[in-house]
Design a protein around this motif. Sequence first.
Motif, mmCIF file in Angstrom:
data_model
loop_
_atom_site.group_PDB
_atom_site.id
_atom_site.type_symbol
_atom_site.label_atom_id
_atom_site.label_comp_id
_atom_site.label_asym_id
_atom_site.label_seq_id
_atom_site.Cartn_x
_atom_site.Cartn_y
_atom_site.Cartn_z
ATOM 1 N N GLU A 115 0.820 -1.205 0.000
ATOM 2 C CA GLU A 115 0.000 0.000 0.000
ATOM 3 C C GLU A 115 0.855 1.257 0.000
ATOM 4 O O GLU A 115 1.890 1.328 0.658
ATOM 5 C CB GLU A 115 -0.934 0.003 1.216
ATOM 6 C CG GLU A 115 -2.034 1.040 1.131
ATOM 7 C CD GLU A 115 -3.140 0.789 2.142
ATOM 8 O OE1 GLU A 115 -4.131 1.524 2.118
ATOM 9 O OE2 GLU A 115 -2.997 -0.153 2.945
ATOM 10 N N THR A 116 0.420 2.282 -0.761
ATOM 11 C CA THR A 116 1.126 3.554 -0.846
ATOM 12 C C THR A 116 0.296 4.642 -0.167
ATOM 13 O O THR A 116 -0.912 4.727 -0.374
ATOM 14 C CB THR A 116 1.372 3.938 -2.316
ATOM 15 O OG1 THR A 116 2.194 2.934 -2.908
ATOM 16 C CG2 THR A 116 2.090 5.274 -2.412
ATOM 17 N N ASP A 227 6.662 9.441 4.093
ATOM 18 C CA ASP A 227 5.571 9.519 3.112
ATOM 19 C C ASP A 227 4.363 8.690 3.508
ATOM 20 O O ASP A 227 3.477 8.439 2.693
ATOM 21 C CB ASP A 227 6.072 9.087 1.738
ATOM 22 C CG ASP A 227 6.571 7.640 1.707
ATOM 23 O OD1 ASP A 227 6.615 7.004 2.785
ATOM 24 O OD2 ASP A 227 6.913 7.143 0.620
ATOM 25 N N ASP A 228 4.285 8.281 4.778
ATOM 26 C CA ASP A 228 3.149 7.473 5.236
ATOM 27 C C ASP A 228 2.721 7.899 6.634
ATOM 28 O O ASP A 228 2.682 7.099 7.565
ATOM 29 C CB ASP A 228 3.487 5.980 5.201
ATOM 30 C CG ASP A 228 4.746 5.640 5.990
ATOM 31 O OD1 ASP A 228 5.441 6.572 6.447
ATOM 32 O OD2 ASP A 228 5.034 4.439 6.167
ATOM 33 N N LEU A 313 1.396 5.760 9.535
ATOM 34 C CA LEU A 313 0.298 4.970 8.968
ATOM 35 C C LEU A 313 0.765 3.659 8.355
ATOM 36 O O LEU A 313 0.050 2.667 8.372
ATOM 37 C CB LEU A 313 -0.424 5.777 7.877
ATOM 38 C CG LEU A 313 -1.170 7.037 8.299
ATOM 39 C CD1 LEU A 313 -1.684 7.754 7.062
ATOM 40 C CD2 LEU A 313 -2.323 6.693 9.222
ATOM 41 N N GLY A 314 1.942 3.681 7.756
ATOM 42 C CA GLY A 314 2.367 2.570 6.914
ATOM 43 C C GLY A 314 2.682 1.302 7.675
ATOM 44 O O GLY A 314 2.969 1.308 8.864
ATOM 45 N N LEU A 326 4.803 0.608 13.091
ATOM 46 C CA LEU A 326 5.093 1.449 14.251
ATOM 47 C C LEU A 326 3.982 2.467 14.475
ATOM 48 O O LEU A 326 3.434 3.026 13.526
ATOM 49 C CB LEU A 326 6.421 2.174 14.050
ATOM 50 C CG LEU A 326 7.654 1.291 13.832
ATOM 51 C CD1 LEU A 326 8.870 2.150 13.542
ATOM 52 C CD2 LEU A 326 7.895 0.413 15.050
ATOM 53 N N LYS A 327 3.689 2.751 15.745
ATOM 54 C CA LYS A 327 2.718 3.778 16.106
ATOM 55 C C LYS A 327 3.299 4.684 17.191
ATOM 56 O O LYS A 327 3.972 4.212 18.110
ATOM 57 C CB LYS A 327 1.407 3.141 16.607
ATOM 58 C CG LYS A 327 0.656 2.350 15.537
ATOM 59 C CD LYS A 327 0.198 3.240 14.387
ATOM 60 C CE LYS A 327 -0.535 2.447 13.331
ATOM 61 N NZ LYS A 327 -0.885 3.265 12.144
#
Length: 481
Positions: A115-116, A227-228, A313-314, A326-327
């Motif tokens: 997913e991007t 970028d995520d 998000l990624g 990771l969060k």
Amino acid sequence: MRRHRWCRPCEFSPAVVVILACIVVLQFLLLIKDQDGLFQTDYSEMSKKSTQMKTETRIATSGVLPTTETIDTFRTCTCGMHYQVNGTEALVFPSTPKKKVLLAIGIPTIHRVGETYLLQTLDSLISNMADNERDDVIIIVFLADRETEKRTMLATSIKNKFGDLLQSGMISVIQAPNSYYNAINVTKLTYNQPIKYVKWRAKQNFDYAYMFKYSMGRSSYYMQIEDDVKTLPGYVDSIKQYIKEQTDEWTCLEFSELGFIGKLYHTEDLDKMAMMFLLFYQEQPVDYTYLYFNLVMTQMTKKLRKPTLFQHLGIYSSFPGKIQPLKDRYFDNFTKVFKADNPPAEIITSMSVYLTFLPRLAYQGEGYFWSHGAPTDGDTFTVVFQEPQKLVRVVVVTGSEGHPHDRIEYARLDASLTLLKTDNDLKCTNDISLGFFENGNIDAGFLIEKISFKVMCLRITVTKVHALWVIIKEIAVFVSK
């Protein structure tokens, strides 16, 4: 007065800081001047000592890459550190040059397998920025793929969605010539990581350094994200406020606890940081180099703003095959919990509004309402429906993860059957009480049995002066169709 609850930053042992800073500074100077002497350092001993430090800084232990050739312990290394970026040639799309702004946000990106999130990240940055802040910010997207096809695909997707912002110069898309990476020469492994991974992270050092060099002189401050990520409403003003809160000199302010996300620097320091990334591209991953740079610049403690402003998000890392879910622990979750009907309505409050935490965010969209000051007896927060509604259930949740005590403690919830409109005012009358708040929340259910008529308004009325500001995180309205 508003009470802030900042956690005390991690502190380094002064003795270890002096030793570490001296080592890094001496290596830095020796390599810059291309001196020939051998500077001996027992890294294994330093690593043993570093495990006793309560800090995120790690000391690298390095091993020589197996080879049939002899590798000099120290090599003459220019590493591209004096490379000059041609700003015009770096641009993928020509745009109107912007005058020097307050903040440049750098986003390195590559085509990911899986997913991007790039377009979602850009949309979050732009939509959570107030209109009057757009003149203060530029966003720089660096296409870091070596393959032309992948860069073209990403560039096209950005142009299709944000063409007007590309033309205005608010978003710039840049790329580096392939010749820029010719200076990469991995001759040793560190952190017991395989050669493929070390080459990947070495290139990442070059990517970041290129972004730093391109961004020099374009803004007063530079901040990098991945970028995520997603951000919050009012994040630009929050960054400004945190800068103003600093009472001593600083090198790096952090708005995320993760990796190299949300690290803010003075733009005047970017050239020195780029040089350090290029000098130690083999030895250190970028997530560690910035920590060393902060120490060399004499910032001995982390300056992390809590709650943080960016959430990762990624799941798929930019390194193929690596999963990285990771969060950030200190990020406020703005996502609504209840899947309510929330029919169209106008939201009105007598309370002052903090920044861009608008009243409507408590009722719709991602975000919440935050009062600017503590509410007093008689303050109201009203939902005025466009059409009369048959209520089934109403839930109001206040406070947040980052500010659990900023909640409504003393208030009642009423439903109004009648709405009186004048040229200058809306007045809800004919009230029916739905209950009182407990522990910051109220859940009024089985309303079809309690209210036989359709209602025009829901109103929260504060019944006692509060000590703190209040956050109304969610108002969930369920109606009968």
